[in-house]
Write a protein that holds these residues in place. Structure first.
Motif, PDB file in Angstrom:
ATOM      1  N   ASN A 120      15.668  31.800 -56.581  1.00 24.60           N
ATOM      2  CA  ASN A 120      16.358  31.631 -55.309  1.00 24.60           C
ATOM      3  C   ASN A 120      17.848  31.880 -55.564  1.00 24.60           C
ATOM      4  N   PRO A 121      18.326  33.109 -55.352  1.00 22.20           N
ATOM      5  CA  PRO A 121      19.721  33.446 -55.631  1.00 22.20           C
ATOM      6  C   PRO A 121      20.731  32.575 -54.876  1.00 22.20           C
ATOM      7  N   GLU A 122      20.401  32.200 -53.647  1.00 20.02           N
ATOM      8  CA  GLU A 122      21.303  31.343 -52.863  1.00 20.02           C
ATOM      9  C   GLU A 122      21.454  29.980 -53.540  1.00 20.02           C
ATOM     10  N   LEU A 123      20.350  29.429 -54.008  1.00 22.24           N
ATOM     11  CA  LEU A 123      20.380  28.146 -54.702  1.00 22.24           C
ATOM     12  C   LEU A 123      21.179  28.258 -56.002  1.00 22.24           C
ATOM     13  N   LEU A 124      21.030  29.359 -56.707  1.00 20.66           N
ATOM     14  CA  LEU A 124      21.768  29.546 -57.957  1.00 20.66           C
ATOM     15  C   LEU A 124      23.266  29.584 -57.695  1.00 20.66           C
ATOM     16  N   ARG A 125      23.694  30.284 -56.663  1.00 22.01           N
ATOM     17  CA  ARG A 125      25.127  30.306 -56.317  1.00 22.01           C
ATOM     18  C   ARG A 125      25.614  28.892 -55.979  1.00 22.01           C
ATOM     19  N   HIS A 126      24.792  28.161 -55.252  1.00 21.20           N
ATOM     20  CA  HIS A 126      25.149  26.783 -54.894  1.00 21.20           C
ATOM     21  C   HIS A 126      25.248  25.915 -56.158  1.00 21.20           C
ATOM     22  N   ALA A 127      24.305  26.069 -57.062  1.00 18.69           N
ATOM     23  CA  ALA A 127      24.310  25.303 -58.308  1.00 18.69           C
ATOM     24  C   ALA A 127      25.554  25.604 -59.135  1.00 18.69           C
ATOM     25  N   GLN A 128      26.020  26.836 -59.085  1.00 22.88           N
ATOM     26  CA  GLN A 128      27.243  27.188 -59.804  1.00 22.88           C
ATOM     27  C   GLN A 128      28.438  26.419 -59.242  1.00 22.88           C
ATOM     28  N   LYS A 129      28.485  26.262 -57.917  1.00 19.26           N
ATOM     29  CA  LYS A 129      29.553  25.473 -57.290  1.00 19.26           C
ATOM     30  C   LYS A 129      29.467  24.007 -57.714  1.00 19.26           C
ATOM     31  N   VAL A 130      28.250  23.468 -57.717  1.00 22.28           N
ATOM     32  CA  VAL A 130      28.061  22.081 -58.160  1.00 22.28           C
ATOM     33  C   VAL A 130      28.546  21.943 -59.601  1.00 22.28           C
ATOM     34  N   GLY A 131      28.198  22.917 -60.432  1.00 20.61           N
ATOM     35  CA  GLY A 131      28.619  22.898 -61.827  1.00 20.61           C
ATOM     36  C   GLY A 131      30.130  22.923 -61.990  1.00 20.61           C
ATOM     37  N   GLU A 132      30.808  23.656 -61.126  1.00 21.39           N
ATOM     38  CA  GLU A 132      32.276  23.675 -61.176  1.00 21.39           C
ATOM     39  C   GLU A 132      32.836  22.277 -60.911  1.00 21.39           C
ATOM     40  N   HIS A 133      32.256  21.581 -59.948  1.00 25.96           N
ATOM     41  CA  HIS A 133      32.709  20.225 -59.634  1.00 25.96           C
ATOM     42  C   HIS A 133      32.402  19.252 -60.777  1.00 25.96           C
ATOM     43  N   LEU A 134      31.211  19.369 -61.358  1.00 32.75           N
ATOM     44  CA  LEU A 134      30.867  18.508 -62.499  1.00 32.75           C
ATOM     45  C   LEU A 134      31.774  18.803 -63.681  1.00 32.75           C
ATOM     46  N   GLY A 135      32.019  20.070 -63.949  1.00 30.25           N
ATOM     47  CA  GLY A 135      32.910  20.456 -65.037  1.00 30.25           C
ATOM     48  C   GLY A 135      34.311  19.899 -64.846  1.00 30.25           C
ATOM     49  N   ALA A 136      34.784  19.925 -63.613  1.00 29.82           N
ATOM     50  CA  ALA A 136      36.111  19.375 -63.320  1.00 29.82           C
ATOM     51  C   ALA A 136      36.130  17.865 -63.553  1.00 29.82           C
ATOM     52  N   ALA A 137      35.037  17.196 -63.198  1.00 28.17           N
ATOM     53  CA  ALA A 137      34.955  15.752 -63.430  1.00 28.17           C
ATOM     54  C   ALA A 137      34.989  15.447 -64.917  1.00 28.17           C
ATOM     55  N   VAL A 138      34.216  16.195 -65.713  1.00 23.11           N
ATOM     56  CA  VAL A 138      34.216  15.983 -67.168  1.00 23.11           C
ATOM     57  C   VAL A 138      35.608  16.226 -67.725  1.00 23.11           C
ATOM     58  N   ALA A 139      36.274  17.265 -67.257  1.00 24.04           N
ATOM     59  CA  ALA A 139      37.630  17.568 -67.727  1.00 24.04           C
ATOM     60  C   ALA A 139      38.616  16.461 -67.388  1.00 24.04           C
TER      61      ALA A 139
ATOM     62  N   ASP B  16      24.605  21.576 -66.768  1.00 25.25           N
ATOM     63  CA  ASP B  16      25.034  22.737 -65.999  1.00 25.25           C
ATOM     64  C   ASP B  16      23.921  23.014 -64.993  1.00 25.25           C
ATOM     65  N   PRO B  17      24.118  22.668 -63.737  1.00 23.16           N
ATOM     66  CA  PRO B  17      23.042  22.828 -62.757  1.00 23.16           C
ATOM     67  C   PRO B  17      22.545  24.277 -62.645  1.00 23.16           C
ATOM     68  N   ALA B  18      23.426  25.236 -62.856  1.00 19.35           N
ATOM     69  CA  ALA B  18      23.009  26.635 -62.765  1.00 19.35           C
ATOM     70  C   ALA B  18      22.002  26.973 -63.856  1.00 19.35           C
ATOM     71  N   ALA B  19      22.150  26.366 -65.023  1.00 21.25           N
ATOM     72  CA  ALA B  19      21.206  26.629 -66.113  1.00 21.25           C
ATOM     73  C   ALA B  19      19.812  26.142 -65.730  1.00 21.25           C
ATOM     74  N   SER B  20      19.722  24.940 -65.155  1.00 22.89           N
ATOM     75  CA  SER B  20      18.396  24.438 -64.783  1.00 22.89           C
ATOM     76  C   SER B  20      17.866  25.123 -63.529  1.00 22.89           C
ATOM     77  N   MET B  21      18.732  25.425 -62.590  1.00 19.30           N
ATOM     78  CA  MET B  21      18.285  26.058 -61.346  1.00 19.30           C
ATOM     79  C   MET B  21      17.907  27.521 -61.547  1.00 19.30           C
ATOM     80  N   SER B  22      18.294  28.114 -62.657  1.00 19.93           N
ATOM     81  CA  SER B  22      17.923  29.510 -62.903  1.00 19.93           C
ATOM     82  C   SER B  22      16.411  29.664 -63.073  1.00 19.93           C
ATOM     83  N   ALA B  23      15.710  28.564 -63.277  1.00 22.71           N
ATOM     84  CA  ALA B  23      14.246  28.597 -63.363  1.00 22.71           C
ATOM     85  C   ALA B  23      13.607  28.830 -61.995  1.00 22.71           C
ATOM     86  N   ILE B  24      14.393  28.657 -60.937  1.00 23.12           N
ATOM     87  CA  ILE B  24      13.891  28.834 -59.571  1.00 23.12           C
ATOM     88  C   ILE B  24      14.355  30.196 -59.061  1.00 23.12           C
TER      89      ILE B  24
END
Length: 127
Positions: free
Chosen positions: A106-125, A96-104
């Protein structure tokens, strides 16, 4: 907060690895790296291990955006997706990119990581 998304599927391990590659590609990711943990542990330390493959997945557009937001974020790239043999089938799980990016901080980066996570989650599904 969990740090990964997962599902277990039935099928031959190598076939699931290929299905995982296809699902990643469908969602805009390529596989940049592949680590065969089973083979590496056997070769390097003589230990047997279950089939376990780490795929380093990257969506170039999303990675570029993240790098523009945070120049040191490359230490957290690519996104790892793992395929492992279990007693119950073949498990596919992705960071979950948002979990790892939460260490940084940068709220903008966290929002972006959440979007990346949605795409990865869809791929796993889709595997």
């Amino acid at each position: 907060m969990t740090y990964f998304t997962a599902r277990t599927v039935e099928g031959d391990f190598e076939a699931v690895v290929e299905r995982t590659r296809g699902a990643l590609q469908k969602h805009g990711f390529g596989v940049l790296t592949e680590i065969d943990v089973q083979a590496t542990l056997k070769t390097k330390i003589g230990q047997d291990f279950r089939p376990y493959r780490i795929l380093g997945a990257c969506n170039p557009v999303m990675a570029h955006e993240a790098l523009k937001m945070e120049p040191h974020v490359g230490v957290m790239l690519p996104c790892n997706v793992v395929v492992q043999q279990t007693e119950g089938g073949v498990e596919v799980f992705a960071v979950d990119p948002a979990a790892s990016m939460s260490a940084i901080d940068n709220p903008e980066l966290l929002r972006h990581a959440q979007k990346v996570g949605e795409h990865l989650g869809a791929a796993v599904a889709d595997v």
